[in-house]
Design a protein around this motif. Structure first.
Motif, mmCIF file in Angstrom:
data_model
loop_
_atom_site.group_PDB
_atom_site.id
_atom_site.type_symbol
_atom_site.label_atom_id
_atom_site.label_comp_id
_atom_site.label_asym_id
_atom_site.label_seq_id
_atom_site.Cartn_x
_atom_site.Cartn_y
_atom_site.Cartn_z
ATOM 1 N N ALA A 601 -2.174 6.384 -9.823
ATOM 2 C CA ALA A 601 -2.762 5.179 -9.881
ATOM 3 C C ALA A 601 -1.573 4.559 -8.816
ATOM 4 O O ALA A 601 -0.466 4.963 -8.556
ATOM 5 C CB ALA A 601 -2.396 4.573 -11.234
ATOM 6 N N GLY A 602 -2.075 3.561 -8.169
ATOM 7 C CA GLY A 602 -1.162 2.722 -7.287
ATOM 8 C C GLY A 602 -1.686 1.404 -6.610
ATOM 9 O O GLY A 602 -2.909 0.948 -6.857
ATOM 10 N N LYS A 603 -0.662 0.768 -5.895
ATOM 11 C CA LYS A 603 -1.117 -0.508 -5.349
ATOM 12 C C LYS A 603 -0.687 -0.474 -3.790
ATOM 13 O O LYS A 603 0.592 -0.279 -3.695
ATOM 14 C CB LYS A 603 -1.110 -1.616 -6.100
ATOM 15 N N THR A 604 -1.318 -0.993 -2.980
ATOM 16 C CA THR A 604 -0.820 -1.310 -1.615
ATOM 17 C C THR A 604 -0.575 -2.870 -1.587
ATOM 18 O O THR A 604 -0.921 -3.437 -2.265
ATOM 19 C CB THR A 604 -1.854 -0.918 -0.596
ATOM 20 N N GLY A 605 0.397 -2.806 -0.296
ATOM 21 C CA GLY A 605 0.627 -4.369 -0.104
ATOM 22 C C GLY A 605 1.071 -4.396 1.351
ATOM 23 O O GLY A 605 1.665 -3.555 1.931
ATOM 24 N N THR A 606 0.487 -5.568 1.810
ATOM 25 C CA THR A 606 1.064 -5.983 3.316
ATOM 26 C C THR A 606 1.332 -7.485 3.183
ATOM 27 O O THR A 606 0.500 -8.279 2.963
ATOM 28 C CB THR A 606 -0.072 -5.518 4.356
ATOM 29 N N SER A 607 2.517 -7.789 3.600
ATOM 30 C CA SER A 607 2.884 -9.185 3.462
ATOM 31 C C SER A 607 2.602 -10.088 4.855
ATOM 32 O O SER A 607 2.034 -9.501 5.711
ATOM 33 C CB SER A 607 4.299 -9.276 3.444
ATOM 34 N N ASP A 608 3.037 -11.281 4.618
ATOM 35 C CA ASP A 608 2.854 -12.405 5.748
ATOM 36 C C ASP A 608 3.305 -11.957 6.925
ATOM 37 O O ASP A 608 4.411 -11.527 7.319
ATOM 38 C CB ASP A 608 3.459 -13.797 5.257
ATOM 39 N N ASN A 609 2.489 -12.153 7.882
ATOM 40 C CA ASN A 609 2.741 -11.804 9.238
ATOM 41 C C ASN A 609 3.155 -10.445 9.706
ATOM 42 O O ASN A 609 3.799 -9.824 10.402
ATOM 43 C CB ASN A 609 3.775 -12.537 9.840
ATOM 44 N N ASN A 610 2.726 -9.519 8.596
ATOM 45 C CA ASN A 610 3.066 -8.008 8.714
ATOM 46 C C ASN A 610 4.546 -7.594 8.709
ATOM 47 O O ASN A 610 4.976 -6.639 9.505
ATOM 48 C CB ASN A 610 2.300 -7.384 9.865
ATOM 49 N N LYS A 611 5.402 -8.499 8.060
ATOM 50 C CA LYS A 611 6.816 -7.999 8.027
ATOM 51 C C LYS A 611 7.109 -6.998 7.097
ATOM 52 O O LYS A 611 8.202 -6.532 7.075
ATOM 53 C CB LYS A 611 7.536 -9.309 7.791
ATOM 54 N N SER A 612 6.328 -6.799 6.131
ATOM 55 C CA SER A 612 6.509 -5.496 5.173
ATOM 56 C C SER A 612 5.339 -4.916 4.703
ATOM 57 O O SER A 612 4.241 -5.579 4.709
ATOM 58 C CB SER A 612 7.120 -6.020 4.043
ATOM 59 N N ALA A 613 5.259 -3.723 4.348
ATOM 60 C CA ALA A 613 4.082 -2.940 4.143
ATOM 61 C C ALA A 613 4.641 -1.933 2.902
ATOM 62 O O ALA A 613 5.747 -1.288 3.084
ATOM 63 C CB ALA A 613 3.538 -2.281 5.071
ATOM 64 N N TRP A 614 3.808 -2.099 1.924
ATOM 65 C CA TRP A 614 4.113 -1.094 0.815
ATOM 66 C C TRP A 614 3.066 -0.415 0.110
ATOM 67 O O TRP A 614 1.999 -0.430 0.407
ATOM 68 C CB TRP A 614 4.480 -2.276 -0.514
ATOM 69 N N PHE A 615 3.338 1.040 -0.599
ATOM 70 C CA PHE A 615 2.720 1.425 -1.308
ATOM 71 C C PHE A 615 3.589 1.741 -2.505
ATOM 72 O O PHE A 615 4.511 2.613 -2.457
ATOM 73 C CB PHE A 615 1.891 2.744 -0.956
ATOM 74 N N THR A 616 3.179 1.410 -3.895
ATOM 75 C CA THR A 616 3.771 1.847 -5.165
ATOM 76 C C THR A 616 2.939 2.726 -6.002
ATOM 77 O O THR A 616 1.703 2.114 -6.324
ATOM 78 C CB THR A 616 4.409 0.741 -5.903
ATOM 79 N N GLY A 617 2.841 3.691 -6.150
ATOM 80 C CA GLY A 617 2.062 4.558 -6.887
ATOM 81 C C GLY A 617 2.712 5.631 -7.799
ATOM 82 O O GLY A 617 4.109 5.551 -7.968
ATOM 83 N N TYR A 618 2.046 6.051 -8.904
ATOM 84 C CA TYR A 618 2.443 6.973 -10.015
ATOM 85 C C TYR A 618 1.397 7.943 -10.282
ATOM 86 O O TYR A 618 0.200 7.699 -10.304
ATOM 87 C CB TYR A 618 3.225 6.138 -11.069
ATOM 88 N N THR A 619 2.120 9.026 -10.886
ATOM 89 C CA THR A 619 1.238 9.930 -11.513
ATOM 90 C C THR A 619 1.883 9.928 -13.126
ATOM 91 O O THR A 619 2.647 9.070 -13.249
ATOM 92 C CB THR A 619 1.625 11.258 -11.205
ATOM 93 N N PRO A 620 1.628 10.727 -14.127
ATOM 94 C CA PRO A 620 1.980 10.543 -15.344
ATOM 95 C C PRO A 620 3.384 10.853 -15.309
ATOM 96 O O PRO A 620 4.178 10.586 -16.331
ATOM 97 C CB PRO A 620 1.048 11.485 -16.095
ATOM 98 N N ASP A 621 4.059 11.555 -14.353
ATOM 99 C CA ASP A 621 5.218 11.959 -14.361
ATOM 100 C C ASP A 621 6.176 11.517 -13.394
ATOM 101 O O ASP A 621 7.659 11.780 -13.477
ATOM 102 C CB ASP A 621 5.295 13.623 -14.311
ATOM 103 N N LEU A 622 5.618 10.625 -12.501
ATOM 104 C CA LEU A 622 6.600 10.340 -11.384
ATOM 105 C C LEU A 622 5.969 8.989 -10.593
ATOM 106 O O LEU A 622 4.888 9.040 -10.264
ATOM 107 C CB LEU A 622 6.692 11.455 -10.236
ATOM 108 N N VAL A 623 7.162 8.136 -10.610
ATOM 109 C CA VAL A 623 6.813 6.877 -10.037
ATOM 110 C C VAL A 623 7.530 6.476 -8.523
ATOM 111 O O VAL A 623 8.740 6.780 -8.587
ATOM 112 C CB VAL A 623 7.064 5.636 -10.990
#
Length: 767
Positions: A601-623
């Motif tokens: 499970a997880g979620k992407t993210g890209t901020s205003d004017n592309n100043k940051s980019a993210w992916f926070t994801g997890y399995t049952p045992d690791l985030v």
């Protein structure tokens, strides 16, 4: 003539005795000297001097107190260890770590006594003969020579300086006598072996054990202990790695001398002695230092320990607590898993930094990466990436909070909606199947009133009627902006704070739904770990345990109470599996050949004017949360990431579904060999079978939603900037001209189908 003379004359026949001769002047001189230096006078003088000396010593004894320890002798390094107990690095001016004598094996303790002072356990702390010899040698200019007891050597190391003067020698003797009376022999021996210099920059037996044998003092055997004891006579000359042939011969002789003395004292069995072989030390190893990731880990650990010292009242404020930590003497074991740490570092290098070329593209010099990996069941931070190198970029990208988390905040809104049992404007419960209007720039309304906020979807995409599940998959801004108002922004921020974000001072305005606040990968890893842990609060912790010779620190529990319902947490997890399998992370995560069926499970993210980019994801045992940040290499101002690496399609944006997700996948699938599944208590989301039909919500709209998502590219860049007018939930002064909210029409067949693949539509795979 006297009567006696007359009598003697008569006895000699009347002859008168001849007059005596006068002694010569030389004989007279000798006689005067004899009279001046009679044995009685010499003895008296000697006794007088002795009494004077004793009196002077008594005065000295009364005047000289045991002083405070020498500041330099108190300096220690901090020792930082991996979770398995192996040493990561040391930090401090002096490589010393004080250890309790009880941790040093008894035979190793006695090897020092056998080497330096066999009568240690019986003497009064001084060797009068040796001290007198030292004083005479000092007065004659020959320097101090041997003869000191262990007590005297400890006093010299810990309480006094190393200067060779009569006054220092007398002080040493007085303090040694007092110390022997006031302290136990074990106290003195512990001080001696912990303050002595062993060569290789090592002060104290613990540092020496690591420097020569790479083990802790408690693991030394008697042969190794005898070598360290032998070293004290001449550390540089006896260091096996640098010793000459003569030096090696001498240290072996000294080693044998120590062991033979132990046999003589009854401390070592003769049979064991005969079986011992000279323990050749390991070659010197360069200091681990703080380069690479170690500096980030050390600073983060110091900060966590300082906060805990303040919390338990050991320091008044954070500044004082941090000074206490940096004073040294701490052994800090981190939760960092050596294998996972190495894999994370390698993932960043292979997936990102090896592709950056600042000489070719200026923007490549501005790319910063940060990541934190957490065990959701224990809260342990098992890996952390702070930047390219601690000495090249001091700011820890894993803990910095100055970049927007962007769309990785959207799951928090959904969590608040489910936890609060929130409803849409028309009274429909908010679930994964609730339908919202996904039109870009659709004004957000509250009770029929526009609140002055109309966010644009990425690339201006219009989705029309769309389920919450699909809106999460495609990261539709307009849907979650309206959902935030439906839930109530105060409720959203409260849940965000409960999950671990710093929201206390944030204004409760709709713009926050776009993740416009600051957050760190550490915070986001904590938020998602709490979701993964079924709503029980997880506070990521870097420190596993702390030891100090004079302080006890208990670290707080990383897993706390239930902060949102299990249903809410599990619903969000279920929905976020859709982001991976059918949404913006599918290219990097779903289709990764290393996945091997692992549930994610997880979620992407890209901020205003592309100043940051993210992916926070997890399995049952690791985030794991991965963030990329644009930071000007010279001014440190936030800058766009657009164009970095020069390999991005379309408009060249660095999106969360790109490099951040690729780093996440390379790391996570690289350390998890066991496939696991989520244990979810929910009937919503992509992880469960969808119902046959979904009930549309009565979502207020400002315009008729389009039947199908448009595929035209906008002429303007996407933005998550706050509106120029201050958002408000107050009713406008004039009656709105728009019609009251109407029920959104049921989605047409084309509208409910999954939108076209954004990879094909926009040249990238993220929102």
């Amino acid at each position: 003539m006297g009567r006696a003379d007359e009598r003697r004359a008569r006895q000699r026949g009347g002859r008168r005795a001849a007059p005596k001769r006068r002694r010569s002047s030389q004989a007279g001189g000798k006689s005067r000297i004899r009279r001046l230096f009679t044995w009685k006078k010499i003895l008296g003088t000697f006794l007088g001097l002795c009494l004077l000396g004793i009196g002077a010593f008594i005065v000295l004894y009364m005047m000289i107190d045991i002083p405070e320890g020498n500041a330099d002798a108190k300096l220690q390094s901090n020792v930082y260890k991996y979770s398995d107990g192996s040493i990561m690095t040391r930090d401090g001016e002096v490589n010393r770590e004080i250890v309790d004598l009880a941790k040093v094996p008894k035979k190793v303790q006695r090897s020092f006594v056998a080497a330096e002072n066999k009568t240690f356990y019986q003497d009064s702390g001084i060797d009068l003969k040796g001290t007198a010899r030292g004083v005479i040698n000092t007065l004659s200019g020959k320097g101090a020579q041997g003869g000191s007891t262990i007590t005297q050597q400890y006093v010299k190391n810990y309480y006094l300086s190393q200067e060779q003067t009569v006054s220092r020698k007398l002080q040493e003797m007085v303090i040694s006598l007092k110390l022997d009376r006031e302290k136990s022999k074990d106290y003195i021996l512990a001080g001696y072996i912990n303050t002595s210099y062993y060569g290789r920059g090592a002060y104290g037996i613990q540092a020496a054990a690591q420097a020569y044998y790479r083990i802790d003092a408690e693991d030394l055997n008697v042969a190794q202990g005898a070598y360290l004891a032998a070293l004290l006579q001449a550390p540089s000359q006896y260091d096996w790695a640098t010793a000459s042939d003569t030096g090696k011969k001498l240290v072996q002789q000294r080693w044998n001398y120590v062991l033979d003395n132990m046999v003589e004292m009854g401390w070592l069995d003769q049979g064991e002695r005969a079986s011992l072989k000279f323990p050749v030390p390991k070659d010197p190893k360069p200091s681990a230092g703080l380069g690479g990731q170690k500096g980030y880990l050390v600073e983060a650990a110091n900060a966590q320990l300082a906060r805990q010292l303040v919390a338990q009242g050991a320091a008044e404020d954070y500044k004082d607590a941090l000074a206490l930590v940096k004073r040294g003497g701490w052994t800090i074991t981190l939760n960092i898993d050596k294998k996972k740490q190495a894999t994370l570092e390698n993932a960043v290098k292979e997936q990102l930094t090896s592709k950056l070329d600042p000489k070719e593209r200026k923007v490549d010099a501005n790319v910063q990466a940060g990541a934190v990996s957490v065990n959701p069941k224990t809260g342990a931070i098992v890996a952390m990436y702070g930047g390219v190198d601690y000495f090249k970029h001091y700011t820890n990208n894993a803990t910095r909070e100055d970049y927007q988390p962007a769309s990785t905040f959207k799951p928090v809104i959904l969590a608040a909606a489910v936890d609060e049992g929130a409803e849409t404007q028309s009274g429909q419960p908010i679930t994964a199947n609730t339908i919202y209007d996904g039109t870009s720039e659709r004004p957000v309304v509250d009770g029929g009133t526009k609140v002055g906020f109309a966010p644009e979807n990425e690339d201006g995409a219009n989705y029309g009627p769309i389920t919450v599940q699909s809106a999460m998959n495609e990261s539709v801004n307009s849907v979650f902006a309206q959902m935030g108002v439906d839930v109530g922004m105060k409720n959203v921020l409260k849940v965000a704070g409960d999950l671990g974000m710093d929201t206390e001072k944030l204004p409760a305005v709709p713009a926050q739904t776009l993740g416009s606040m600051g957050a760190s990968p550490l915070q986001m890893a904590g938020v998602y770990a709490t979701l993964d842990n079924h709503g029980k609060k997880v506070t990521p912790t870097l420190i596993k345990s702390v030891e100090h010779i004079s302080r006890t620190v208990e670290m707080p529990k990383a897993v706390g109470e239930q902060v949102i319902s299990r249903e809410a947490a599990d619903t969000v997890t279920s929905v976020l599996t859709g982001v991976v399998d059918d949404g913006t992370a599918r290219r990097s995560v779903r289709d990764n050949p290393m996945r091997n069926g692992q549930k994610v499970a997880g979620k992407t993210g890209t901020s205003d004017n592309n100043k940051s980019a993210w992916f926070t994801g997890y399995t049952p045992d690791l985030v794991t949360s991965v963030g990329l940040f644009g930071e000007d290499a010279k001014t440190h101002a936030q800058t766009p990431l657009t164009g970095a690496t020069g390999r991005l399609p379309g408009k060249g944006r660095v999106n969360g579904g790109g490099y951040p997700a690729q780093i996440w996948a390379a790391y996570t699938f690289g350390v998890q060999s066991k496939v696991s599944e989520f244990d979810l208590e929910t009937d919503q989301g992509a992880a469960v079978e969808p119902p046959e039909s979904a009930t549309p919500s009565q979502t207020p709209t400002s315009q008729e939603p389009s039947e199908t998502p448009t595929t035209e590219e906008p002429t303007e860049e996407p933005t998550t900037e706050e509106p120029t007018e201050e958002p408000t939930t107050q009713a406008p002064t004039q009656t709105p001209t728009t019609q009251p909210p109407t029920t959104s029409p049921p989605p047409s067949e084309s509208a409910t189908q999954e939108p076209e693949d954004p990879i094909d539509r926009f040249g990238d795979d993220d929102r």
